[in-house]
Design a protein around this motif. Structure first.
Motif, mmCIF file in Angstrom:
data_model
loop_
_atom_site.group_PDB
_atom_site.id
_atom_site.type_symbol
_atom_site.label_atom_id
_atom_site.label_comp_id
_atom_site.label_asym_id
_atom_site.label_seq_id
_atom_site.Cartn_x
_atom_site.Cartn_y
_atom_site.Cartn_z
ATOM 1 N N GLN A 48 -9.050 -4.704 3.113
ATOM 2 C CA GLN A 48 -8.005 -5.264 3.975
ATOM 3 C C GLN A 48 -8.148 -4.758 5.401
ATOM 4 O O GLN A 48 -7.932 -5.502 6.363
ATOM 5 N N PHE A 63 3.379 -3.669 0.381
ATOM 6 C CA PHE A 63 2.438 -2.545 0.271
ATOM 7 C C PHE A 63 2.485 -1.691 1.542
ATOM 8 O O PHE A 63 2.288 -2.199 2.644
ATOM 9 N N ALA A 116 -3.876 -7.081 -6.180
ATOM 10 C CA ALA A 116 -4.256 -5.800 -6.785
ATOM 11 C C ALA A 116 -3.797 -5.713 -8.248
ATOM 12 O O ALA A 116 -4.395 -5.002 -9.049
ATOM 13 N N TYR A 117 -2.734 -6.440 -8.572
ATOM 14 C CA TYR A 117 -2.143 -6.331 -9.922
ATOM 15 C C TYR A 117 -2.333 -7.601 -10.752
ATOM 16 O O TYR A 117 -1.628 -7.816 -11.726
HETATM 17 N N1 PMP Z 1 -2.913 -3.667 -2.649
HETATM 18 C C1 PMP Z 1 -1.802 -3.271 -3.256
HETATM 19 C C2 PMP Z 1 -0.678 -4.229 -3.374
HETATM 20 C C3 PMP Z 1 -1.700 -1.988 -3.787
HETATM 21 O O1 PMP Z 1 -0.571 -1.605 -4.387
HETATM 22 C C4 PMP Z 1 -2.802 -1.119 -3.675
HETATM 23 C C5 PMP Z 1 -2.786 0.287 -4.215
HETATM 24 N N2 PMP Z 1 -1.608 0.908 -4.375
HETATM 25 C C6 PMP Z 1 -3.917 -1.576 -3.011
HETATM 26 C C7 PMP Z 1 -3.960 -2.862 -2.518
HETATM 27 C C8 PMP Z 1 -5.095 -0.701 -2.759
HETATM 28 O O2 PMP Z 1 -5.771 -0.329 -3.867
HETATM 29 P P1 PMP Z 1 -7.228 0.255 -3.780
HETATM 30 O O3 PMP Z 1 -7.518 0.605 -2.349
HETATM 31 O O4 PMP Z 1 -7.223 1.436 -4.659
HETATM 32 O O5 PMP Z 1 -8.118 -0.832 -4.236
#
Ligand code: PMP
Length: 352
Positions: free
Chosen positions: A90, A111, A187-188
Protein backbone atom coordinates in the motif's frame (compact mmCIF):
# COMPACT_ATOMS: atom_id res chain seq x y z
CA UNK A 1 20.78 18.43 14.77
CA UNK A 2 19.49 17.11 11.42
CA UNK A 3 16.46 18.89 10.03
CA UNK A 4 13.55 16.47 9.91
CA UNK A 5 10.49 16.77 7.72
CA UNK A 6 7.84 18.85 9.44
CA UNK A 7 5.23 16.12 9.11
CA UNK A 8 7.16 13.99 11.62
CA UNK A 9 6.24 16.43 14.42
CA UNK A 10 2.59 15.47 14.13
CA UNK A 11 3.14 11.76 13.48
CA UNK A 12 2.94 9.08 16.12
CA UNK A 13 4.69 5.79 15.32
CA UNK A 14 2.46 2.81 14.56
CA UNK A 15 1.50 1.09 17.82
CA UNK A 16 1.45 -2.69 17.45
CA UNK A 17 -0.74 -4.89 19.63
CA UNK A 18 1.04 -6.03 22.78
CA UNK A 19 0.75 -9.21 24.82
CA UNK A 20 -0.33 -9.05 28.47
CA UNK A 21 -0.30 -11.70 31.21
CA UNK A 22 -2.77 -12.59 33.98
CA UNK A 23 -1.44 -12.91 37.55
CA UNK A 24 -1.22 -16.68 37.05
CA UNK A 25 0.84 -16.18 33.89
CA UNK A 26 -1.87 -16.94 31.33
CA UNK A 27 -1.40 -14.82 28.21
CA UNK A 28 -3.65 -14.61 25.15
CA UNK A 29 -2.72 -12.19 22.39
CA UNK A 30 -5.92 -11.18 20.64
CA UNK A 31 -4.67 -7.76 19.60
CA UNK A 32 -3.15 -8.19 16.13
CA UNK A 33 -5.50 -10.45 14.14
CA UNK A 34 -2.82 -13.08 13.76
CA UNK A 35 -3.35 -16.77 13.10
CA UNK A 36 -3.62 -18.58 16.45
CA UNK A 37 -1.94 -21.69 15.00
CA UNK A 38 1.71 -22.70 15.01
CA UNK A 39 3.33 -22.72 11.57
CA UNK A 40 2.77 -25.89 9.55
CA UNK A 41 5.70 -28.37 9.66
CA UNK A 42 5.94 -28.30 5.85
CA UNK A 43 6.34 -24.52 5.95
CA UNK A 44 8.93 -24.66 8.72
CA UNK A 45 10.81 -27.24 6.65
CA UNK A 46 10.79 -25.00 3.59
CA UNK A 47 12.13 -22.15 5.70
CA UNK A 48 14.88 -24.37 7.15
CA UNK A 49 15.90 -25.41 3.64
CA UNK A 50 15.71 -21.78 2.51
CA UNK A 51 18.02 -20.79 5.35
CA UNK A 52 20.85 -22.60 3.57
CA UNK A 53 20.82 -19.87 0.93
CA UNK A 54 20.63 -16.72 3.00
CA UNK A 55 24.20 -15.67 2.27
CA UNK A 56 22.85 -14.77 -1.19
CA UNK A 57 20.45 -11.97 -2.01
CA UNK A 58 16.92 -13.16 -2.65
CA UNK A 59 15.40 -13.25 -6.13
CA UNK A 60 14.64 -9.53 -6.50
CA UNK A 61 11.74 -10.23 -8.85
CA UNK A 62 10.36 -13.03 -6.64
CA UNK A 63 9.57 -14.86 -9.86
CA UNK A 64 8.58 -18.25 -8.37
CA UNK A 65 6.28 -16.72 -5.80
CA UNK A 66 4.77 -14.36 -8.37
CA UNK A 67 4.12 -17.36 -10.61
CA UNK A 68 2.58 -19.29 -7.73
CA UNK A 69 0.22 -16.41 -6.84
CA UNK A 70 -0.71 -15.89 -10.50
CA UNK A 71 -1.44 -19.59 -10.92
CA UNK A 72 -3.41 -19.78 -7.67
CA UNK A 73 -5.77 -17.02 -8.76
CA UNK A 74 -5.77 -17.67 -12.50
CA UNK A 75 -4.41 -14.24 -13.38
CA UNK A 76 -1.56 -13.28 -15.71
CA UNK A 77 1.95 -13.12 -14.20
CA UNK A 78 2.23 -9.42 -14.95
CA UNK A 79 -0.92 -8.65 -12.94
CA UNK A 80 0.82 -9.64 -9.71
CA UNK A 81 3.18 -7.48 -7.62
CA UNK A 82 4.67 -8.43 -4.26
CA UNK A 83 5.89 -6.48 -1.28
CA UNK A 84 7.19 -7.07 2.24
CA UNK A 85 3.74 -7.17 3.82
CA UNK A 86 0.60 -5.76 2.27
CA UNK A 87 1.07 -2.57 4.27
CA UNK A 88 4.22 -1.94 2.26
CA UNK A 89 2.42 -2.76 -0.98
CA UNK A 90 0.00 0.00 0.00
CA UNK A 91 2.90 2.32 0.70
CA UNK A 92 4.28 1.48 -2.76
CA UNK A 93 0.92 2.35 -4.29
CA UNK A 94 0.99 5.72 -2.57
CA UNK A 95 4.54 6.27 -3.79
CA UNK A 96 3.28 5.51 -7.28
CA UNK A 97 0.41 8.01 -7.34
CA UNK A 98 1.29 10.58 -4.67
CA UNK A 99 2.21 13.81 -6.44
CA UNK A 100 2.40 16.90 -4.21
CA UNK A 101 -1.14 18.08 -3.48
CA UNK A 102 -2.62 14.63 -4.03
CA UNK A 103 -5.54 13.58 -1.87
CA UNK A 104 -6.28 10.09 -0.64
CA UNK A 105 -9.76 9.16 0.51
CA UNK A 106 -10.54 6.47 3.07
CA UNK A 107 -13.13 5.63 5.66
CA UNK A 108 -12.45 6.39 9.28
CA UNK A 109 -12.09 4.50 11.42
CA UNK A 110 -10.33 1.97 9.27
CA UNK A 111 -6.86 0.41 9.11
CA UNK A 112 -4.60 2.54 11.30
CA UNK A 113 -1.74 2.49 8.81
CA UNK A 114 -3.62 4.55 6.19
CA UNK A 115 -3.05 7.96 7.84
CA UNK A 116 0.53 7.03 8.68
CA UNK A 117 1.28 5.95 5.10
CA UNK A 118 -0.37 9.09 3.70
CA UNK A 119 1.68 11.34 5.99
CA UNK A 120 4.87 9.54 5.01
CA UNK A 121 4.04 9.83 1.32
CA UNK A 122 3.30 13.54 1.72
CA UNK A 123 -0.28 13.23 0.46
CA UNK A 124 -3.39 14.64 2.10
CA UNK A 125 -5.68 12.27 3.99
CA UNK A 126 -9.40 12.76 3.45
CA UNK A 127 -11.14 10.74 6.15
CA UNK A 128 -14.80 9.96 5.58
CA UNK A 129 -16.59 8.97 8.80
CA UNK A 130 -18.16 5.52 8.89
CA UNK A 131 -21.93 5.32 8.84
CA UNK A 132 -22.43 3.28 12.00
CA UNK A 133 -19.89 0.48 11.58
CA UNK A 134 -19.95 0.52 7.75
CA UNK A 135 -18.23 2.39 4.96
CA UNK A 136 -20.27 5.39 3.80
CA UNK A 137 -19.54 4.86 0.13
CA UNK A 138 -21.89 7.61 -0.94
CA UNK A 139 -19.98 10.15 1.14
CA UNK A 140 -16.68 8.69 -0.09
CA UNK A 141 -17.76 9.15 -3.71
CA UNK A 142 -18.78 12.72 -2.92
CA UNK A 143 -15.33 13.38 -1.39
CA UNK A 144 -13.61 12.72 -4.73
CA UNK A 145 -12.28 15.82 -6.49
CA UNK A 146 -9.64 16.72 -9.08
CA UNK A 147 -6.86 16.17 -6.55
CA UNK A 148 -7.99 12.67 -5.54
CA UNK A 149 -5.47 10.04 -6.65
CA UNK A 150 -6.28 7.00 -4.53
CA UNK A 151 -9.07 5.56 -2.41
CA UNK A 152 -8.60 2.86 0.19
CA UNK A 153 -11.58 0.55 0.66
CA UNK A 154 -10.96 -1.91 3.47
CA UNK A 155 -13.23 -4.88 2.92
CA UNK A 156 -13.89 -6.34 5.50
CA UNK A 157 -13.12 -3.23 7.47
CA UNK A 158 -10.50 -3.25 10.19
CA UNK A 159 -11.45 -2.69 13.02
CA UNK A 160 -15.25 -2.77 12.67
CA UNK A 161 -15.34 -6.22 10.95
CA UNK A 162 -18.21 -5.40 8.57
CA UNK A 163 -18.04 -5.97 4.82
CA UNK A 164 -19.43 -4.12 1.82
CA UNK A 165 -21.88 -5.97 -0.38
CA UNK A 166 -21.55 -6.46 -4.13
CA UNK A 167 -24.23 -4.09 -5.44
CA UNK A 168 -23.09 -1.27 -3.21
CA UNK A 169 -19.41 -1.68 -4.05
CA UNK A 170 -20.05 -2.01 -7.77
CA UNK A 171 -22.11 1.14 -7.92
CA UNK A 172 -19.42 2.97 -5.95
CA UNK A 173 -16.71 1.79 -8.35
CA UNK A 174 -18.86 3.01 -11.25
CA UNK A 175 -18.79 6.49 -9.71
CA UNK A 176 -15.00 6.66 -9.35
CA UNK A 177 -13.24 8.42 -12.26
CA UNK A 178 -10.81 6.16 -14.11
CA UNK A 179 -7.72 8.15 -13.15
CA UNK A 180 -8.36 7.49 -9.45
CA UNK A 181 -6.88 4.24 -8.16
CA UNK A 182 -9.15 2.22 -5.88
CA UNK A 183 -7.28 -0.07 -3.50
CA UNK A 184 -9.47 -2.91 -2.29
CA UNK A 185 -7.70 -3.92 0.90
CA UNK A 186 -8.71 -7.54 1.33
CA UNK A 187 -6.33 -8.54 4.13
CA UNK A 188 -9.14 -10.64 5.65
CA UNK A 189 -10.68 -12.02 2.45
CA UNK A 190 -10.20 -15.68 3.43
CA UNK A 191 -12.53 -15.24 6.41
CA UNK A 192 -15.45 -13.89 4.36
CA UNK A 193 -18.44 -16.24 4.27
CA UNK A 194 -21.25 -13.95 3.08
CA UNK A 195 -21.62 -14.74 -0.62
CA UNK A 196 -22.91 -11.26 -1.24
CA UNK A 197 -19.53 -9.82 -0.35
CA UNK A 198 -17.72 -9.56 -3.67
CA UNK A 199 -14.31 -11.04 -4.35
CA UNK A 200 -12.14 -8.13 -5.48
CA UNK A 201 -10.55 -10.42 -8.05
CA UNK A 202 -13.86 -10.52 -9.92
CA UNK A 203 -14.17 -6.74 -9.71
CA UNK A 204 -10.74 -5.71 -10.98
CA UNK A 205 -11.01 -7.71 -14.21
CA UNK A 206 -12.84 -5.05 -16.22
CA UNK A 207 -11.69 -2.08 -14.14
CA UNK A 208 -8.17 -0.84 -14.90
CA UNK A 209 -8.21 1.50 -11.89
CA UNK A 210 -9.04 -1.15 -9.29
CA UNK A 211 -6.43 -3.22 -7.48
CA UNK A 212 -6.73 -5.92 -4.86
CA UNK A 213 -4.26 -6.12 -1.99
CA UNK A 214 -3.94 -9.29 0.09
CA UNK A 215 -1.53 -10.76 2.55
CA UNK A 216 0.13 -13.95 3.76
CA UNK A 217 0.05 -12.54 7.31
CA UNK A 218 -3.41 -13.62 8.45
CA UNK A 219 -5.02 -16.77 7.04
CA UNK A 220 -1.65 -18.08 5.84
CA UNK A 221 0.01 -17.47 9.20
CA UNK A 222 3.17 -15.72 7.99
CA UNK A 223 2.86 -12.39 9.82
CA UNK A 224 6.42 -12.64 11.10
CA UNK A 225 7.92 -13.02 7.64
CA UNK A 226 6.26 -10.03 5.93
CA UNK A 227 4.87 -10.84 2.54
CA UNK A 228 1.86 -9.38 0.78
CA UNK A 229 0.74 -8.97 -2.81
CA UNK A 230 -1.37 -6.96 -5.17
CA UNK A 231 -3.35 -8.06 -8.18
CA UNK A 232 -4.29 -5.47 -10.80
CA UNK A 233 -3.94 -4.67 -14.46
CA UNK A 234 -0.40 -4.56 -15.79
CA UNK A 235 0.21 -0.78 -15.55
CA UNK A 236 -0.72 -0.74 -11.85
CA UNK A 237 1.37 -3.83 -11.11
CA UNK A 238 4.29 -2.33 -13.04
CA UNK A 239 4.04 0.86 -10.98
CA UNK A 240 4.20 -1.14 -7.77
CA UNK A 241 7.25 -3.04 -9.02
CA UNK A 242 8.97 0.26 -9.74
CA UNK A 243 8.42 1.55 -6.23
CA UNK A 244 9.73 -1.46 -4.32
CA UNK A 245 13.13 -1.08 -2.67
CA UNK A 246 15.64 -3.65 -3.96
CA UNK A 247 15.33 -7.16 -2.49
CA UNK A 248 12.48 -6.13 -0.15
CA UNK A 249 10.81 -9.54 -0.04
CA UNK A 250 13.39 -11.75 1.60
CA UNK A 251 14.24 -15.30 0.60
CA UNK A 252 12.65 -16.98 3.63
CA UNK A 253 9.43 -15.05 3.07
CA UNK A 254 9.36 -16.13 -0.58
CA UNK A 255 9.92 -19.83 0.13
CA UNK A 256 7.49 -19.81 3.06
CA UNK A 257 4.77 -18.19 0.97
CA UNK A 258 5.28 -20.74 -1.82
CA UNK A 259 5.12 -23.59 0.72
CA UNK A 260 1.96 -22.05 2.21
CA UNK A 261 0.25 -21.98 -1.17
CA UNK A 262 1.18 -25.66 -1.57
CA UNK A 263 -0.33 -26.39 1.86
CA UNK A 264 -3.32 -24.19 1.26
CA UNK A 265 -5.94 -26.86 1.95
CA UNK A 266 -4.59 -27.36 5.47
CA UNK A 267 -4.39 -23.62 6.08
CA UNK A 268 -7.90 -22.98 4.84
CA UNK A 269 -9.16 -25.74 7.11
CA UNK A 270 -7.71 -23.75 9.99
CA UNK A 271 -9.50 -20.67 8.70
CA UNK A 272 -12.72 -22.68 8.82
CA UNK A 273 -12.13 -23.32 12.54
CA UNK A 274 -11.54 -19.64 13.14
CA UNK A 275 -14.78 -18.82 11.32
CA UNK A 276 -16.65 -21.32 13.52
CA UNK A 277 -15.10 -19.79 16.62
CA UNK A 278 -16.08 -16.35 15.35
CA UNK A 279 -19.71 -17.43 15.26
CA UNK A 280 -19.44 -18.95 18.74
CA UNK A 281 -17.77 -15.87 20.23
CA UNK A 282 -20.19 -13.44 18.64
CA UNK A 283 -23.23 -15.43 19.74
CA UNK A 284 -21.89 -15.73 23.28
CA UNK A 285 -21.28 -11.99 23.42
CA UNK A 286 -24.77 -11.26 22.17
CA UNK A 287 -26.15 -13.65 24.81
CA UNK A 288 -24.21 -11.63 27.40
CA UNK A 289 -26.05 -8.54 26.17
CA UNK A 290 -23.40 -6.97 23.94
CA UNK A 291 -24.09 -5.37 20.57
CA UNK A 292 -21.66 -6.99 18.13
CA UNK A 293 -21.58 -6.08 14.46
CA UNK A 294 -21.68 -8.96 12.02
CA UNK A 295 -18.07 -10.01 11.37
CA UNK A 296 -16.62 -11.22 8.09
CA UNK A 297 -13.06 -11.12 9.44
CA UNK A 298 -11.01 -12.89 12.12
CA UNK A 299 -11.99 -10.42 14.82
CA UNK A 300 -15.01 -8.83 16.45
CA UNK A 301 -15.67 -5.22 17.32
CA UNK A 302 -17.23 -3.80 20.45
CA UNK A 303 -18.17 -0.13 20.43
CA UNK A 304 -17.50 0.84 24.02
CA UNK A 305 -16.99 4.62 23.84
CA UNK A 306 -15.63 5.98 27.10
CA UNK A 307 -15.49 2.50 28.65
CA UNK A 308 -12.96 1.23 26.09
CA UNK A 309 -9.78 1.50 28.15
CA UNK A 310 -11.49 0.05 31.24
CA UNK A 311 -12.63 -2.86 29.12
CA UNK A 312 -9.09 -3.46 27.83
CA UNK A 313 -7.84 -3.40 31.43
CA UNK A 314 -10.51 -5.92 32.47
CA UNK A 315 -9.44 -8.22 29.63
CA UNK A 316 -5.79 -7.88 30.70
CA UNK A 317 -6.75 -9.24 34.14
CA UNK A 318 -7.69 -12.48 32.34
CA UNK A 319 -4.43 -12.33 30.38
CA UNK A 320 -6.23 -11.24 27.22
CA UNK A 321 -4.69 -8.50 25.10
CA UNK A 322 -7.26 -6.75 22.91
CA UNK A 323 -6.79 -3.72 20.67
CA UNK A 324 -8.46 -0.70 22.25
CA UNK A 325 -9.11 2.57 20.41
CA UNK A 326 -9.60 5.03 23.26
CA UNK A 327 -13.06 6.61 23.28
CA UNK A 328 -14.25 4.37 20.45
CA UNK A 329 -14.12 0.65 21.00
CA UNK A 330 -12.10 -2.53 21.15
CA UNK A 331 -11.17 -4.98 18.43
CA UNK A 332 -10.70 -8.54 19.57
CA UNK A 333 -9.09 -11.19 17.38
CA UNK A 334 -10.54 -14.66 17.26
CA UNK A 335 -8.01 -17.00 18.82
CA UNK A 336 -8.05 -20.66 19.76
CA UNK A 337 -10.98 -21.85 21.90
CA UNK A 338 -9.07 -21.41 25.18
CA UNK A 339 -8.15 -17.81 24.36
CA UNK A 340 -11.69 -17.08 23.21
CA UNK A 341 -13.09 -18.52 26.45
CA UNK A 342 -10.73 -16.33 28.49
CA UNK A 343 -11.97 -13.33 26.51
CA UNK A 344 -15.62 -14.30 26.98
CA UNK A 345 -15.03 -14.61 30.74
CA UNK A 346 -13.50 -11.13 30.81
CA UNK A 347 -16.37 -9.70 28.75
CA UNK A 348 -18.96 -11.31 31.01
CA UNK A 349 -17.24 -10.08 34.21
CA UNK A 350 -17.03 -6.58 32.76
CA UNK A 351 -20.78 -6.51 32.08
CA UNK A 352 -21.34 -7.59 35.69
N1 PMP B 1 -4.66 -4.27 5.69
C1 PMP B 1 -5.39 -4.43 6.79
C2 PMP B 1 -6.83 -4.09 6.74
C3 PMP B 1 -4.82 -4.92 7.96
O1 PMP B 1 -5.57 -5.06 9.05
C4 PMP B 1 -3.45 -5.26 7.95
C5 PMP B 1 -2.74 -5.79 9.17
N2 PMP B 1 -3.24 -5.52 10.38
C6 PMP B 1 -2.74 -5.05 6.79
C7 PMP B 1 -3.37 -4.57 5.66
C8 PMP B 1 -1.27 -5.28 6.72
O2 PMP B 1 -0.90 -6.57 6.84
P1 PMP B 1 0.53 -7.06 6.41
O3 PMP B 1 1.40 -5.85 6.20
O4 PMP B 1 1.00 -7.91 7.52
O5 PMP B 1 0.34 -7.78 5.14
Amino acid sequence: MPRFRQILDSMAPYKPGKAVAASDGRSYKLSSNESPYDPLPSVVEAIAEGARHIHRYPDAGAVKLTEAVAERYGVPFDHVALGPGSVTVQQQLLEAVGDPGAEVVYAWRSFEAYPLLCDLAGVRSVRVPLAGEDHDLDAMATAINDDTRLIFVCNPNNPTSTAIRRAELESFLDRVPEHVLVVLDEAYREYVRDEDVPDGLALYQDRPNVCVVRTFSKAYGLAGLRVGYMIAHEPVAAAVRKTIVPFAVNHLAQVAAIASLKAEDELLERVEHVVKERTRVREALIAQGWTVPHSEANFVWLRLGERTMDFAAACAVEGVAVRPFAGEGARVSIGDPEANDAFLTAASTFRG
